[in-house]
Design a protein around this motif. Structure first.
Motif, short mmCIF file in Angstrom:
data_model
loop_
_atom_site.label_atom_id
_atom_site.label_comp_id
_atom_site.label_asym_id
_atom_site.label_seq_id
_atom_site.Cartn_x
_atom_site.Cartn_y
_atom_site.Cartn_z
N SER A 15 48.63 68.19 159.87
CA SER A 15 49.79 68.58 159.06
C SER A 15 49.45 69.76 158.15
N LEU A 16 48.29 69.69 157.50
CA LEU A 16 47.88 70.79 156.63
C LEU A 16 47.57 72.06 157.41
N LEU A 17 46.98 71.92 158.59
CA LEU A 17 46.72 73.11 159.42
C LEU A 17 48.03 73.80 159.77
N HIS A 18 49.03 73.01 160.07
CA HIS A 18 50.35 73.59 160.40
C HIS A 18 50.97 74.27 159.18
N THR A 23 47.71 81.37 156.44
CA THR A 23 46.55 81.75 155.64
C THR A 23 45.26 81.07 156.07
N GLY A 24 45.38 79.97 156.77
CA GLY A 24 44.20 79.19 157.13
C GLY A 24 43.80 78.28 155.98
N ILE A 25 42.98 77.31 156.29
CA ILE A 25 42.52 76.36 155.27
C ILE A 25 41.12 75.88 155.64
N THR A 26 40.26 75.82 154.68
CA THR A 26 38.86 75.43 154.93
C THR A 26 38.71 73.92 154.94
N SER A 27 37.59 73.47 155.45
CA SER A 27 37.32 72.03 155.46
C SER A 27 37.18 71.50 154.03
N GLU A 28 36.72 72.34 153.13
CA GLU A 28 36.61 71.92 151.73
C GLU A 28 38.00 71.68 151.13
N SER A 29 38.94 72.57 151.43
CA SER A 29 40.31 72.39 150.94
C SER A 29 40.97 71.18 151.58
N ALA A 31 39.37 68.57 152.66
CA ALA A 31 38.71 67.41 152.06
C ALA A 31 39.28 67.11 150.67
N ALA A 32 39.60 68.15 149.92
CA ALA A 32 40.18 67.95 148.59
C ALA A 32 41.55 67.28 148.70
N SER A 33 42.33 67.65 149.69
CA SER A 33 43.64 67.04 149.87
C SER A 33 43.52 65.58 150.31
N VAL A 40 33.21 64.49 156.48
CA VAL A 40 34.16 63.62 157.19
C VAL A 40 35.22 64.48 157.87
N ILE A 41 35.71 65.47 157.17
CA ILE A 41 36.74 66.37 157.72
C ILE A 41 36.19 67.12 158.92
N ARG A 42 34.99 67.67 158.79
CA ARG A 42 34.40 68.42 159.90
C ARG A 42 34.17 67.53 161.13
#
Length: 145
Positions: A15-18, A23-29, A31-33, A40-42
């Motif tokens: 959902s967040l990737l969509h 802009t794109g989103i990192t695994s850290e962002s 993970a924060a969400s 775990v996200i990776r």
């Protein structure tokens, strides 16, 4: 009953990737969400990549969707993030006492019911897409404003 939290986290990620595809989103962002560790996200992104749902990029772009959300069913996600052994909604105790009337026969007695329930759950997951979930998220957010 056993359903892995990886399933809901994977839908969260997709959902967040969509929603951040421009802009794109990192695994850290991500993970924060999700409020979890980026490792775990990776790991889940790796599973989604193996299922050919996302592509993973190094750097600030992070992972990206390689299929449209309306083409990704919840069953696709469920199968992507849970191993074959875990892809069963119900688990039967593995070593009941064979000398006991119930222990000797419980698996065979329950098997048909559990298979039927599993198929119904999978049919429901197959009937919904991640796009449906994103649309619900947006609608819920709209009503909160």
């Amino acid at each position: 009953m056993k359903i892995s939290s990886r399933f809901s986290v994977a839908i969260h990620i997709l959902s967040l990737l969509h929603l951040n595809k421009a802009t794109g989103i990192t695994s850290e962002s991500l993970a924060a969400s999700v409020n979890t560790n980026p490792v775990v996200i990776r790991r889940i992104i790796g599973q989604l990549k193996n299922a050919q749902l996302v592509a993973n990029h190094r750097g600030s772009k992070g992972a990206t969707l390689i299929r449209n959300l309306d083409e990704i069913t919840l069953l696709d996600v469920y199968r992507a993030v849970d191993s074959v052994e875990e892809n069963n909604l119900f688990q039967i105790h593995e070593h009941p006492n064979p000398a006991c009337l119930v222990g000797a026969n419980i698996e065979e007695a329950l098997n048909e019911s559990l298979i039927t329930a599993q198929k119904k759950m999978e049919n429901q997951l197959e009937s919904e897409t991640v796009a449906n979930i994103v649309n619900r998220i947006l609608k819920i957010d709209e009503t909160k404003r």
